[in-house]
Write a protein that holds these residues in place. Structure first.
Motif, PDB file in Angstrom:
ATOM      1  N   TRP A   1      46.276  76.207  30.409  1.00 26.54           N
ATOM      2  CA  TRP A   1      46.528  76.412  28.977  1.00 26.54           C
ATOM      3  C   TRP A   1      45.273  76.303  28.133  1.00 26.54           C
ATOM      4  O   TRP A   1      45.022  77.185  27.294  1.00 26.54           O
ATOM      5  N   PRO A   2      44.441  75.261  28.270  1.00 24.83           N
ATOM      6  CA  PRO A   2      43.241  75.227  27.430  1.00 24.83           C
ATOM      7  C   PRO A   2      42.306  76.402  27.668  1.00 24.83           C
ATOM      8  O   PRO A   2      41.649  76.873  26.731  1.00 24.83           O
ATOM      9  N   LEU A   3      42.242  76.910  28.917  1.00 29.19           N
ATOM     10  CA  LEU A   3      41.377  78.064  29.163  1.00 29.19           C
ATOM     11  C   LEU A   3      41.940  79.313  28.510  1.00 29.19           C
ATOM     12  O   LEU A   3      41.229  80.038  27.808  1.00 29.19           O
ATOM     13  N   GLN A   4      43.246  79.560  28.703  1.00 35.14           N
ATOM     14  CA  GLN A   4      43.828  80.803  28.199  1.00 35.14           C
ATOM     15  C   GLN A   4      44.038  80.783  26.693  1.00 35.14           C
ATOM     16  O   GLN A   4      43.752  81.743  25.988  1.00 35.14           O
ATOM     17  N   ALA A   5      44.536  79.662  26.167  1.00 37.81           N
ATOM     18  CA  ALA A   5      44.933  79.611  24.757  1.00 37.81           C
ATOM     19  C   ALA A   5      43.813  79.164  23.829  1.00 37.81           C
ATOM     20  O   ALA A   5      43.842  79.494  22.636  1.00 37.81           O
ATOM     21  N   GLN A   6      42.826  78.413  24.348  1.00 37.18           N
ATOM     22  CA  GLN A   6      41.794  77.866  23.477  1.00 37.18           C
ATOM     23  C   GLN A   6      40.396  78.386  23.818  1.00 37.18           C
ATOM     24  O   GLN A   6      39.736  78.985  22.981  1.00 37.18           O
ATOM     25  N   ILE A   7      39.943  78.166  25.050  1.00 41.10           N
ATOM     26  CA  ILE A   7      38.586  78.570  25.416  1.00 41.10           C
ATOM     27  C   ILE A   7      38.421  80.085  25.304  1.00 41.10           C
ATOM     28  O   ILE A   7      37.386  80.584  24.857  1.00 41.10           O
ATOM     29  N   LEU A   8      39.467  80.827  25.692  1.00 37.71           N
ATOM     30  CA  LEU A   8      39.459  82.284  25.553  1.00 37.71           C
ATOM     31  C   LEU A   8      40.269  82.749  24.346  1.00 37.71           C
ATOM     32  O   LEU A   8      40.545  83.938  24.212  1.00 37.71           O
ATOM     33  N   GLY A   9      40.646  81.820  23.483  1.00 41.52           N
ATOM     34  CA  GLY A   9      41.519  82.140  22.361  1.00 41.52           C
ATOM     35  C   GLY A   9      40.818  82.920  21.257  1.00 41.52           C
ATOM     36  O   GLY A   9      39.606  83.174  21.314  1.00 41.52           O
ATOM     37  N   PRO A  10      41.557  83.291  20.228  1.00 38.73           N
ATOM     38  CA  PRO A  10      41.001  84.152  19.167  1.00 38.73           C
ATOM     39  C   PRO A  10      39.881  83.512  18.365  1.00 38.73           C
ATOM     40  O   PRO A  10      39.110  84.224  17.717  1.00 38.73           O
ATOM     41  N   GLN A  11      39.749  82.189  18.414  1.00 39.69           N
ATOM     42  CA  GLN A  11      38.690  81.532  17.647  1.00 39.69           C
ATOM     43  C   GLN A  11      37.363  81.477  18.394  1.00 39.69           C
ATOM     44  O   GLN A  11      36.359  81.032  17.846  1.00 39.69           O
ATOM     45  N   GLN A  12      37.342  81.932  19.640  1.00 40.65           N
ATOM     46  CA  GLN A  12      36.104  81.931  20.407  1.00 40.65           C
ATOM     47  C   GLN A  12      35.145  82.989  19.864  1.00 40.65           C
ATOM     48  O   GLN A  12      35.563  84.065  19.437  1.00 40.65           O
ATOM     49  N   THR A  13      33.844  82.713  19.895  1.00 40.95           N
ATOM     50  CA  THR A  13      32.856  83.680  19.427  1.00 40.95           C
ATOM     51  C   THR A  13      32.664  84.785  20.467  1.00 40.95           C
ATOM     52  O   THR A  13      32.787  84.538  21.674  1.00 40.95           O
ATOM     53  N   PRO A  14      32.353  86.021  20.033  1.00 44.23           N
ATOM     54  CA  PRO A  14      32.157  87.111  20.992  1.00 44.23           C
ATOM     55  C   PRO A  14      31.051  86.821  22.003  1.00 44.23           C
ATOM     56  O   PRO A  14      31.190  87.139  23.190  1.00 44.23           O
ATOM     57  N   GLU A  15      29.944  86.220  21.549  1.00 46.10           N
ATOM     58  CA  GLU A  15      28.824  85.955  22.463  1.00 46.10           C
ATOM     59  C   GLU A  15      29.230  84.966  23.545  1.00 46.10           C
ATOM     60  O   GLU A  15      28.969  85.186  24.739  1.00 46.10           O
TER      61      GLU A  15
ATOM     62  N   THR B   1      41.909  61.260  22.220  1.00 44.72           N
ATOM     63  CA  THR B   1      40.551  60.958  21.787  1.00 44.72           C
ATOM     64  C   THR B   1      40.285  61.430  20.369  1.00 44.72           C
ATOM     65  O   THR B   1      39.317  60.994  19.742  1.00 44.72           O
ATOM     66  N   ASP B   2      41.130  62.317  19.857  1.00 49.24           N
ATOM     67  CA  ASP B   2      40.974  62.861  18.516  1.00 49.24           C
ATOM     68  C   ASP B   2      42.229  63.671  18.208  1.00 49.24           C
ATOM     69  O   ASP B   2      43.127  63.803  19.052  1.00 49.24           O
ATOM     70  N   LEU B   3      42.290  64.236  17.021  1.00 49.01           N
ATOM     71  CA  LEU B   3      43.374  65.165  16.724  1.00 49.01           C
ATOM     72  C   LEU B   3      43.229  66.411  17.600  1.00 49.01           C
ATOM     73  O   LEU B   3      42.109  66.805  17.954  1.00 49.01           O
ATOM     74  N   PRO B   4      44.339  67.040  17.969  1.00 43.82           N
ATOM     75  CA  PRO B   4      44.265  68.169  18.904  1.00 43.82           C
ATOM     76  C   PRO B   4      43.273  69.257  18.502  1.00 43.82           C
ATOM     77  O   PRO B   4      42.512  69.741  19.343  1.00 43.82           O
ATOM     78  N   GLU B   5      43.259  69.653  17.244  1.00 39.62           N
ATOM     79  CA  GLU B   5      42.378  70.751  16.865  1.00 39.62           C
ATOM     80  C   GLU B   5      40.914  70.398  17.058  1.00 39.62           C
ATOM     81  O   GLU B   5      40.089  71.246  17.418  1.00 39.62           O
ATOM     82  N   ASN B   6      40.562  69.131  16.840  1.00 41.77           N
ATOM     83  CA  ASN B   6      39.186  68.719  17.104  1.00 41.77           C
ATOM     84  C   ASN B   6      38.874  68.761  18.595  1.00 41.77           C
ATOM     85  O   ASN B   6      37.773  69.118  19.006  1.00 41.77           O
ATOM     86  N   VAL B   7      39.863  68.373  19.413  1.00 38.55           N
ATOM     87  CA  VAL B   7      39.690  68.462  20.867  1.00 38.55           C
ATOM     88  C   VAL B   7      39.511  69.918  21.284  1.00 38.55           C
ATOM     89  O   VAL B   7      38.618  70.263  22.073  1.00 38.55           O
ATOM     90  N   PHE B   8      40.363  70.796  20.762  1.00 35.10           N
ATOM     91  CA  PHE B   8      40.276  72.216  21.121  1.00 35.10           C
ATOM     92  C   PHE B   8      38.914  72.789  20.736  1.00 35.10           C
ATOM     93  O   PHE B   8      38.320  73.573  21.488  1.00 35.10           O
ATOM     94  N   LYS B   9      38.441  72.423  19.569  1.00 38.88           N
ATOM     95  CA  LYS B   9      37.149  72.918  19.097  1.00 38.88           C
ATOM     96  C   LYS B   9      36.023  72.483  20.043  1.00 38.88           C
ATOM     97  O   LYS B   9      35.137  73.274  20.375  1.00 38.88           O
ATOM     98  N   ARG B  10      36.067  71.245  20.513  1.00 49.40           N
ATOM     99  CA  ARG B  10      35.054  70.768  21.454  1.00 49.40           C
ATOM    100  C   ARG B  10      35.110  71.557  22.769  1.00 49.40           C
ATOM    101  O   ARG B  10      34.073  71.898  23.342  1.00 49.40           O
ATOM    102  N   TYR B  11      36.321  71.840  23.256  1.00 47.15           N
ATOM    103  CA  TYR B  11      36.440  72.627  24.485  1.00 47.15           C
ATOM    104  C   TYR B  11      35.869  74.027  24.285  1.00 47.15           C
ATOM    105  O   TYR B  11      35.138  74.541  25.145  1.00 47.15           O
ATOM    106  N   ARG B  12      36.219  74.656  23.163  1.00 45.04           N
ATOM    107  CA  ARG B  12      35.764  76.025  22.916  1.00 45.04           C
ATOM    108  C   ARG B  12      34.244  76.101  22.770  1.00 45.04           C
ATOM    109  O   ARG B  12      33.614  77.060  23.218  1.00 45.04           O
ATOM    110  N   GLU B  13      33.660  75.088  22.141  1.00 44.45           N
ATOM    111  CA  GLU B  13      32.257  75.185  21.749  1.00 44.45           C
ATOM    112  C   GLU B  13      31.363  74.282  22.602  1.00 44.45           C
ATOM    113  O   GLU B  13      30.741  74.733  23.562  1.00 44.45           O
TER     114      GLU B  13
END
Length: 892
Positions: A90-104, A49-61
């Motif tokens: 993988w998306p939960l551990q590496a992206q949703i809970l990954g280092p780019q996630q906001t603390p809040e 649906t998009d480039l991976p990083e854009n997909v990851f960003k949508r999942y995280r945010e």
């Protein structure tokens, strides 16, 4: 996969509204069902649906914010009415809970995980499962188990994959040995599917069974199906590709519909684990299916033939590096940890095996052929690059993409996919090279020396290239199991080579005749028995290169047999709309018609090189190299292309192996275990093209015959070339194996053309009368896939002896898939995987006799599985079942 502009229309189960047809028909509810378990999930695509990083960003945010909003709004409701969202590991551990996630947001996510409203299932994401090797699959389980361990939750007992129609029967074995009891599989709505019962026990080749629910769509409706066999029913509520969770309004409509239409039935919102525990408690009497399911999408991995070759080469070396590192520690060489590097290598390998291979082809020249396609390519080359070269910042809107390079973005998405396996290759190749050089430096020899390391747990011999004389080869005998031999330059036999151009060749094992019109071996006679291995009546010769170009006739016939959606996105994705009509572009089967031959004879091998004199515009050059070692009865066939011409017209390339075998039985070394296609394939799966883990044997009733394995090319067809073919009941009868070199069959998100220069190789060998077909196949195939490893050093001597043995396993055909740092906790693990179909006692001998005291059995997620097994004098014995894994943590 589905076109993104139709995602909302193509939700497998509409959560936003129950269809008018369902409301009006008033069909009675299945009287067996008393409880409905509603599980919510969205289908995860790594890209598409998009480039991976854009997909990851949508999942995280965005997706997580939406999901958390619904969860928190429903927090005070009774548990069975509380929304829970299920995600892959993988998306939960590496992206949703990954280092780019906001603390809040991380705090809110962790609260949701702990209270069970954000649930992880047992698998990493959807894969082309049969393209992966064993340890890749095992490491994929670790993302979910790491989450459950971190937050003190029970290990999940359920798993889910969506979209890919079929998966290898390694899945029941993998999951059962990991403590997972239930698997839900949902199919792409346009694709054909295995004819499984709705709910059944799926049995793997080792006898493992898991409860499985297969749906011919992504999920299932909230209304129970007519023939559901249990009191507890699963309503697998799926949203489309990367679409995200349902809204509160959609959930309320779903509950209102259930209350009105199914009064008296208890509705539970929950997780796959909740359903699994409930239905297993019924002890249901269900059918058992013992069968393999080759993937009808598997052709796609050879749309990247160069990178798929790298994947097939490097994945066995992941386990080899792990074992080499640990063996070197056992031999007294101080070694720093490589666990983080190996974890990254496995992750990147898994991401290459994930089922999306680029952006949806609607952004590319999907409907363009001939001059229109060439025009599109010229336009793509002329489009501007994004600012700072950062494609991940590009928005997925037509207007924005047109302004800043939509075509380049689409092309770039394929490069991002390729990069995953290139990353694995960089990590593992570099570490292997460093380790082997250190090993060579540590050997007690002065000056120049070479080490030859055997990563397999049985003694073996083989050809290597002389590191001090490029293009010269040596045959090394009896390299110890999981051990090494070392040599000085003077100990290697000198190779003297003479050349001729004769098409008839006599080697110590074979009498060979080449056909220079078709380019291959027309006669291959075993000297010791007089057996003719080549089918001299066949259309093809052994090793012949065949290029097919397909017309609308073949494409349309396949599409009409395979696709369940005959227009719209079904046609766009699975068909080839816009193709030139068959009258103007008919089917073409091409093999170069004239080949030149040069034969190099030496005391190590006879090597015949055939070169095509007229590639007729399909490439700049084709060549075939046939290598006959003088001390081993096999033939290596290497195909090479220089500057293949890119062509978007449907096409594919093959190496052909017509064998002279009467009443043939095919034995296919598939992930999980060997398969006989006449009886072991579930109808609806791919019967024409499949991935091979080890190799293929073709034998006659006395068990004699021929076998092959490729170190580079994973896809094979039996009996006939298998592109653009689909059938519920095809069984191969003709003793010919075709190895796929490349194809551009699918129109969705695999590359639409192949170009450039690369090689692919296949090894063939005779199977002796009365021999153990499977053991022979496993041993020779893994010696093909995992060659002897070499390195050189010079200077002052080290302390290690000139030869050393590592782990030795008493039974042939048992692989070591892990021997190193425990990815699931502390200590060192040893993981074995039986391949030869033999059950019984297995004895393992360590070279580190003094230190290992016992072994603690583990499951595939690192959980304790039984009582420790004593190790005496470096040796332990245990029962190992056919085709089964066995994992242990070493106790010192």
């Amino acid at each position: 996969m589905k076109s993104t502009n139709l995602v909302l229309l193509l939700m497998v189960v509409s959560i936003a509204a129950i269809s008018a047809q369902q409301r009006d028909t008033k069909q009675p509810v299945n009287p067996r069902v008393t409880d409905i378990w509603v599980v919510f999930k969205t289908h995860f695509d790594l890209g598409f649906t998009d480039l991976p990083e854009n997909v990851f960003k949508r999942y995280r945010e965005e997706m997580m914010t939406n999901a958390l909003t619904v969860m928190e709004k429903n927090a005070l409701l009774p548990k069975e009415k509380r929304f829970a969202w299920t995600v892959s590991g993988w998306p939960l551990q590496a992206q949703i809970l990954g280092p780019q996630q906001t603390p809040e947001r991380r705090t809110r996510i962790e609260h949701a995980i702990k209270n069970g409203t954000l649930a992880v299932h047992g698998l990493h994401f959807t894969t082309h499962t049969e393209s992966l090797d064993y340890e890749d699959l095992v490491r994929g389980l670790g993302y979910s188990s790491a989450i459950t361990r971190k937050y003190g939750l029970p290990m999940t007992i359920s798993a889910k994959m969506t979209d890919v129609p079929a998966h290898s029967w390694v899945m029941p074995t993998l999951l059962q040995h990991a403590g997972i009891k239930f698997l839900q599989l949902g199919c792409n709505p346009a694709s054909q599917y295995p004819r499984f019962p709705e709910l059944f026990w799926w049995e793997g080749p080792d006898g493992s069974k898991i409860l499985c629910n297969y749906t011919a769509l992504y999920g299932s409706d909230i209304r129970p199906t007519e023939n559901w066999p249990c009191k507890n029913y699963l309503a697998m509520q799926m949203t489309g590709d990367n679409h995200g969770p349902p809204s509160s309004e959609e959930i309320e409509k779903l509950l209102a519909y259930a209350a009105k239409e199914m009064p008296g039935i208890r509705i539970h919102f929950g997780t796959l684990d909740d359903f699994a525990r409930a239905v297993l408690a019924e002890h249901p009497d269900l059918p058992t299916v013992r069968g393999d399911c080759p993937d009808t999408w598997i052709h796609g991995i050879q749309s990247n033939p160069k990178e798929t070759k790298i994947a097939r080469n490097i994945r066995p070396l992941e386990s080899a590096l792990d074992g080499l590192h640990t063996q070197m520690q056992c031999w007294g060489i101080p070694m720093a940890s490589i666990s983080d590097k190996l974890a990254k290598a496995y992750e990147q390998s898994l991401l290459y095996g994930e089922h999306t291979w680029g952006m949806n082809a609607e952004y590319g020249p999907r409907y363009s052929y001939g001059e229109d396609w060439k025009k599109w390519m010229d336009e793509a080359a002329a489009e501007p690059l994004p600012a700072n070269g950062n494609y991940a910042l590009l928005k997925n809107s037509d207007a924005h993409n047109t302004a800043i390079g939509s075509k380049r973005k689409w092309l770039h998405s394929y490069d991002e996919k390729r990069q995953y396996i290139l990353n694995t290759n960089d990590i593992v190749s570099h570490e292997c090279s460093q380790h082997l050089h250190l090993l060579a430096s540590s050997i007690n020899r002065d000056g120049k020396r070479m080490v030859v390391y055997n990563p397999l747990p049985w003694k073996r011999s083989g050809m290597i290239e002389n590191p001090w004389k490029k293009g010269s080869y040596c045959y090394i005998k009896d390299v110890p199991s999981s051990g090494y031999l070392s040599f000085s330059p003077g100990e290697l036999t000198a190779q003297n080579t003479v050349h001729d151009q004769q098409p008839v060749l006599s080697t110590p094992y074979f009498q060979v005749t080449f056909d220079l019109a078709r380019g291959g071996i027309s006669s291959l006679i075993e000297k010791s028995t007089g057996r003719q291995f080549a089918d001299t009546t066949a259309t093809y010769v052994i090793g012949q290169f065949l290029h097919e170009r397909f017309s609308t006739r073949e494409v349309d016939k396949w599409f009409n047999a395979y696709s369940r959606i005959k227009d719209g996105w079904g046609l766009n994705d699975l068909g080839k709309p816009g193709m030139i009509d068959a009258e103007k572009a008919p089917y073409l089967a091409f093999t170069p018609g004239e080949w030149k031959i040069d034969v190099a004879h030496s005391n190590v091998a006879d090597i015949a090189t055939l070169t095509a004199t007229n590639p007729e515009g399909h490439a700049q050059l084709y060549s075939l190299t046939f290598t006959f070692p003088r001390q081993a009865a096999y033939v290596d066939v290497m195909w090479s292309v220089t500057a293949k011409t890119p062509d978007k017209q449907p096409e594919g390339g093959w190496l052909c192996f017509p064998f002279n075998v009467k009443a043939p039985t095919f034995t296919i070394g598939r992930p999980g275990g060997t398969v006989n296609p006449a009886k072991d394939i579930v109808p609806g799966s791919n019967r024409y093209l499949m991935a091979v883990n080890s190799g293929v044997a073709v034998t006659q009733p006395d068990k004699s015959g021929m076998a092959l394995s490729s170190a580079d090319a994973p896809l094979i067809s039996l009996g006939q070339p298998g592109l653009w073919q689909y059938s519920l009941d095809y069984i191969p009868r003709v003793p010919t194996v075709f190895v796929n070199l490349y194809n551009n069959m699918w129109n969705t998100n695999f590359p639409l053309w192949q170009e450039g220069s690369w090689t692919e190789s296949v090894r063939i060998w005779p199977v002796g009368k009365g021999s153990s077909t499977i053991t022979d196949l496993v041993q020779h195939s893994w010696e093909t896939r995992l060659p002897l490893l070499t390195a050189t050093a010079e200077g002052a001597p080290g302390k290690l002896p000139s030869l050393n043995e590592g782990i030795n396993i008493s039974r042939p055909g048992v692989l070591i898939t892990a021997f190193g740092e425990n990815p699931d906790g502390e200590g060192t693990i040893l993981r074995l995987w039986e391949q030869a179909g033999i059950s019984g006692k297995c004895t393992v001998k360590f070279n580190d006799n003094k230190n290992v005291k016992a072994l603690l059995p583990l499951d595939l997620r690192g959980n304790k599985k039984g009582a420790p097994v004593a190790v005496k004098n470096g040796t332990f014995t245990f029962n190992l079942n056919k085709y089964a894994p066995a994992s242990f943590r070493l106790i010192y």
